[in-house]
Write an enzyme that holds these catalytic residues in place. Structure first.
Site, PDB file in Angstrom:
ATOM      1  CD  GLU A  77      16.544 -43.683  61.546  1.00 34.67           C
ATOM      2  OE1 GLU A  77      16.798 -42.813  62.228  1.00 34.67           O
ATOM      3  OE2 GLU A  77      15.637 -44.015  60.958  1.00 34.67           O
ATOM      4  CD  GLU A  91      12.565 -48.775  66.480  1.00 28.78           C
ATOM      5  OE1 GLU A  91      11.558 -47.990  66.435  1.00 28.78           O
ATOM      6  OE2 GLU A  91      13.704 -48.192  66.117  1.00 28.78           O
ATOM      7  CE  LYS A 141      12.935 -41.768  62.860  1.00 25.55           C
ATOM      8  NZ  LYS A 141      12.942 -43.028  61.863  1.00 25.55           N
ATOM      9  CB  SER A 194       5.558 -47.849  59.652  1.00 22.92           C
ATOM     10  OG  SER A 194       6.488 -47.321  58.781  1.00 22.92           O
ATOM     11  N   GLY A 235      10.357 -45.955  58.966  1.00 27.69           N
ATOM     12  CA  GLY A 235      10.245 -45.099  58.073  1.00 27.69           C
ATOM     13  C   GLY A 235       9.643 -45.267  56.618  1.00 27.69           C
ATOM     14  CG  HIS A 264      17.154 -45.719  65.773  1.00 28.20           C
ATOM     15  ND1 HIS A 264      17.133 -45.653  64.331  1.00 28.20           N
ATOM     16  CD2 HIS A 264      15.790 -45.665  66.079  1.00 28.20           C
ATOM     17  CE1 HIS A 264      16.045 -45.473  64.002  1.00 28.20           C
ATOM     18  NE2 HIS A 264      15.344 -45.590  65.011  1.00 28.20           N
ATOM     19  CG  ASN A 271      14.057 -41.414  67.240  1.00 27.25           C
ATOM     20  OD1 ASN A 271      14.546 -40.281  67.378  1.00 27.25           O
ATOM     21  ND2 ASN A 271      14.306 -42.441  66.553  1.00 27.25           N
TER      22      ASN A 271
HETATM   23  C1  PEP Z   1      12.002 -44.881  64.727  1.00 26.31           C
HETATM   24  O1  PEP Z   1      12.551 -43.901  64.385  1.00 26.31           O
HETATM   25  O2  PEP Z   1      12.232 -45.697  65.591  1.00 26.31           O
HETATM   26  C2  PEP Z   1      10.618 -45.240  63.886  1.00 26.31           C
HETATM   27  C3  PEP Z   1      10.367 -46.097  64.293  1.00 26.31           C
HETATM   28  O3  PEP Z   1      10.527 -44.396  62.861  1.00 26.31           O
HETATM   29  P1  PEP Z   1       8.935 -44.534  62.002  1.00 26.31           P
HETATM   30  O4  PEP Z   1       7.843 -44.516  63.150  1.00 26.31           O
HETATM   31  O5  PEP Z   1       9.148 -43.299  61.134  1.00 26.31           O
HETATM   32  O6  PEP Z   1       8.811 -45.673  61.327  1.00 26.31           O
END
Ligand code: PEP
Length: 261
Positions: A101, A171, A16, A217, A177, A99, A14
């Site tokens: 976010e 998630e 983003k 992460s 992040g 997601h 992803n």
């Molecule tokens: C994500 O954007 O779904 C995500 C898991 O980000 P990150 O790997 O940066 O934590």
């Protein structure tokens, strides 16, 4: 619709709101230049303006193209939004739905996520439905209830064939992040709750059929430990997906995990 086998191994990037179209093309070229790890499907989700540029770079390579969001309606007066038919027309196979976010930053509630899930399926896109608890919810002992609510809202009443065509990403919001990755045991427990919920609200046995990715992460460093856990079918990767070498290392770790299953 991508013909997914039972519990496919999938590593998804992803990107983003990162990478201009030329930068995205360069990253896609780096990814396809490397040999694809056996037994693992790779997926990249660049930002909307890069989709048409990245699409031809993936031709002839085993890397799927996905989008990060879609609107629930196929067309209409929704300024700034992008619909499912627009995504399939530019060659997307997959779309991320719900997601965190978008849930927490853009106010998407469970009902909106459910509508987007159905819109994606209607267009033949594989939805990756994201679920996960916040840190406050985990600390209050509400993780299971949150997962049950989010999965229940997304899947209740969904046609069984459609439900089988989805992928779920667990998630935890506190891990996205932040550099704070869930332990394999925390992910395992969450994935089991999700599978049990699917069995209860959709159909017995559905939970054992769907791929559940872990996201939050994930890096090349922690991926082998995560993929050693049999409940984890793959990863949704944010930050570490912006570097081709790191993303491919994660994919190779998933391939090793595949052989161990
Ligand atoms: C994500 O954007 O779904 C995500 C898991 O980000 P990150 O790997 O940066 O934590």
């Amino acid at each position: 619709m991508v013909p997914w086998p039972r519990r496919p191994r999938l590593v998804a990037g992803n990107w983003k709101m990162n990478k201009t179209a030329p930068e995205a093309a360069a990253l896609a070229r780096e990814l396809v230049a490397a040999p694809a790890p056996a037994g693992v499907r790779l997926l990249i989700c660049p930002p909307f303006p890069a989709l048409t540029v990245v699409r031809p770079i993936l031709d002839g390579h085993d890397v799927l193209l996905g989008a990060q969001n879609l609107h629930a309606e196929p067309s209409g007066a929704f300024t700034g939004e992008v619909s499912g038919p627009m995504l399939t027309a530019v060659g997307c196979h997959v779309v991320i739905v719900g997601h965190s976010e978008r849930r927490h930053g853009m106010g998407e509630d469970d009902a909106t996520v459910a509508r987007k899930l159905r819109a994606a399926l209607h267009e033949g896109l594989t939805p990756i439905v994201c679920v996960g608890e916040t840190l406050a919810q985990r600390e209050a002992g509400q993780t299971e209830a949150v997962l049950r609510r989010q999965v229940g809202a997304a899947f209740a009443g969904l046609d069984l064939d459609a439900a089988r065509a989805t992928v779920i990403a667990y998630e935890p919001v506190w891990a996205i992040g932040t550099g704070r990755v869930a332990t394999p045991e925390q992910a395992r427990d969450a994935h089991r709750v999700i599978r049990a919920t699917l069995d209860e609200i959709a159909s017995a046995g559905l939970g054992a059929q769907l791929a559940i990715l872990y996201g939050g992460s994930v890096t090349a460093g922690n991926a082998p430990r995560l993929f050693a856990e049999a409940e984890i079918d793959g990863a949704l990767v944010g930050g570490a997906a912006l570097d081709a070498a790191g993303f491919l290392s994660i994919a190779r770790a998933a391939a090793v995990g595949t052989r161990a299953r």
